[in-house]
Scaffold this active site. Structure first.
Site, PDB file in Angstrom:
ATOM      1  N   SER A  21       0.837  -1.195   0.000  1.00 24.10           N
ATOM      2  CA  SER A  21       0.000   0.000   0.000  1.00 24.10           C
ATOM      3  C   SER A  21       0.879   1.257   0.000  1.00 24.10           C
ATOM      4  CB  SER A  21      -0.969  -0.034   1.187  1.00 24.10           C
ATOM      5  OG  SER A  21      -1.962   0.953   1.056  1.00 24.10           O
ATOM      6  N   ASP A  38      -8.561  -4.755  -6.065  1.00 24.85           N
ATOM      7  CA  ASP A  38      -8.134  -3.859  -4.997  1.00 24.85           C
ATOM      8  C   ASP A  38      -8.644  -2.453  -5.300  1.00 24.85           C
ATOM      9  OD1 ASP A  38      -6.823  -2.314  -3.099  1.00 24.85           O
ATOM     10  OD2 ASP A  38      -4.821  -3.081  -3.572  1.00 24.85           O
TER      11      ASP A  38
END
Length: 576
Positions: free
Chosen positions: A231, A501
């Site tokens: 991330s 995602d």
């Protein structure tokens, strides 16, 4: 006694004081409403932990729980509701001992001589002393490093260390967990919380760290370091490989948000397209109806009352509360012990796959002239039971106290316990990702009232100008994108992303424009996990045969390309 307005801060302060300086698991947030969720979640979680401790439950030591969590999804608390907590079973934190490395608070500008102790943890169980034994370092990112320890024990750091005879490390990010060198979180005190300073922390650590119990010098560039991040930390892994190629031999950037944006409407659009079609349709229809009803003055009050938010003055505050369940999509994981089924449970309620009425399209006529379909009624029921219920009305708080966002003083407390200020400062200054509704030509699962002004106001409310630093009028995303954005690339830099995602639109795998398709090679791996969500490759099981096929494959392929990289290290050393 009724507690209102700024007194909500007092309630949170009391909870924090009674649980030590730290609170339990972290929410995800962007915007002022996200801070409200953060406080409600932390007060609820802290009270739950305290009760469990008193009753001989699993939580026995609150001193090691993180103050500041991983705020990666917009607005939304992760796993905080009654509908989701029962489905989440967090594994016990492995017993790796925290060590510290002294870092300067300012690497570049001589504004202070202060230092801070940067925490790190080491897994040397697989280490085989020899030239070229790698160090696999996990960037802690925007959370306590303790939250990454499972990845050091059975996740990606252990997987690669076992396969290569190397050392695994978790390195905590400055300002997070206990890697703190300031007395408060005021605007001035946060001015050293930048991508530039944090990247230099990692470089300084890699050049100079000495590992206890290991006689060999494993510092870079004399040892191959493989840098992993997921991330925000995934973007940092890519940045480390590009900015420090002499000491970062290879990097794995998982769900790496290398492209920063002011508004990230695509996040919710990924969810709209990937969710169960009936659930997605019910969301779109509900939001369309809600936005239409809010335009009719006589229907605002009964609509808000239906959701249990009748006392909430602002329409924007009202619709921002309704985004709460959407961040649960990001919490999906292949391992139920670390993931949440909360989004699926929300959809089950919305779709009527419960004892509620299943015909979600049927119109119901309510008092006050409010005509809505059953899908919207189910949505309102979920919000009442799982979000509004977090507001402790028994303490005298109203929905305005809990979910209102128009009082700046509520966001100007700067004690270290206010961990929400950290990532908020980072996205207000450099990263952006203010979640707004999409262009009008695209269906939306969040209200079109959520515009950039509403989402950005927390940056003004929480960070008034300091003596030494002023937050920019809008996030300076060029500070991130100048490092490569969608197009960042290098040899021995891998990108691994989840197919669905919600952060994929800001990675080199984006399908929303800006990114280009790349070849997947051992030198420059470029991989998608089918059905994957957020950095699904980071966690693993002690028995890898129990992992789903797609996770076993991505772990095996990661081992494969890392071994290829290490062969290149041997070849380069042999030529010297």
């Amino acid at each position: 006694m009724r507690i209102c307005g700024g007194n909500l801060l007092s309630l949170v302060a009391v909870v924090a004081a009674t649980t030590g300086s730290n609170a339990l698991d972290s929410p995800s947030l962007h915007g002022a409403q996200g801070v409200n969720f953060w406080r409600l979640h932390h007060s609820t979680a802290s009270a739950t932990a305290r009760t469990a401790s008193q009753q001989g439950g699993l939580v026995t030591d609150l001193s090691e729980t993180p103050t500041n969590g991983e705020p990666q999804a917009p607005f939304v608390v992760s796993g905080a509701t009654a509908a989701t907590t029962a489905s989440v079973s967090r594994p016990a934190t492995p017993k790796f001992r925290a060590q510290t490395f002294t870092q300067p608070l300012d690497h570049f500008h001589n504004t202070t001589d202060a230092t801070f102790p940067q925490r790190f943890w080491v897994n040397a169980r697989h280490y085989k002393p020899r030239p070229g034994a790698p160090v696999i370092v996990i960037d802690g990112g925007e959370t306590s490093g303790e939250d990454r320890l499972p990845f050091l024990d059975t996740g990606i750091a252990d997987i690669l260390a076992r396969a290569t005879g190397g050392v695994g490390v978790v390195l905590e990010h400055r300002y997070y967990g206990k890697s703190i060198g300031v007395q408060n979180l005021s605007t001035d005190a946060l001015r050293w919380l930048t991508n530039e300073q944090a990247l230099e922390d990692s470089a300084n650590f890699m050049r100079n760290v000495k590992f206890e119990g290991i006689a060999e010098d494993l510092t870079a560039p004399n040892t191959p370091w493989i840098y992993y991040g997921g991330s925000y930390a995934g973007a940092r892994a890519a940045h480390m490989r590009v900015l420090y190629p002499d000491i970062v031999f290879g990097a794995i950037a998982s769900s790496a948000v290398t492209h920063a944006v002011l508004t990230n409407w695509e996040y919710m659009d990924v969810i709209r397209l990937a969710a169960d079609p009936k659930c997605s349709s019910n969301l779109v229809n509900s939001i369309t109806t809600i936005d239409s009803l809010l335009k009719i003055g006589t229907l605002r009050a009964p609509l808000k009352k239906l959701f249990g938010l009748g006392g909430l003055a602002s329409d924007q505050d009202f619709v921002s509360v309704l985004t709460y369940p959407l961040g649960l999509w990001q919490d999906r994981n292949w391992d139920p012990a670390v993931g949440s089924t909360g989004f699926d449970q929300f959809c089950a309620v919305l779709n009527g796959d419960t004892p509620t009425v299943k015909d979600t399209a049927r119109t119901v006529h309510l008092p006050g002239g409010l005509n809505v379909n059953v899908g919207l009624l189910n949505y309102a029921k979920w919000i009442r039971e799982n979000v509004v219920s977090l507001c402790p009305q028994e303490a005298g708080l109203t929905t305005e106290d809990c979910f209102g966002t128009n009082d700046p003083s509520r966001y100007q407390v700067t004690g270290l316990v206010e961990g929400w200020r950290l990532w908020t400062f980072q996205y207000c200054t450099q990263w952006g990702y203010l979640t707004t509704a999409p262009p009008t030509s695209i269906p939306t699962i969040i209200s079109r009232l959520l515009d950039i002004d509403y989402q950005h106001k927390i940056c003004v409310q929480a960070f008034p100008p300091g003596k030494h630093y002023v937050v920019p009028p809008l996030p300076d995303v060029s500070a991130v994108n100048s490092l490569g954005g969608f197009h960042i690339e290098a040899d021995r830099l891998a990108f691994i992303d989840g197919e669905v995602d919600p952060w994929r639109p800001y990675t080199p795998h984006s399908t929303y424009g800006g990114a280009v398709e790349r070849d997947d090679t051992p030198l420059r791996p470029f991989k998608i996990i089918p059905g994957g969500v957020h950095h699904w490759d980071e966690n693993g099981l002690k028995n890898s045969h129990e992992e789903p096929e797609e996770i076993r494959q991505v772990h095996a392929k990661t081992i494969e390309f890392v071994k290829v990289w290490l062969e290149q290290w041997k070849g380069a050393v042999g030529q010297q």
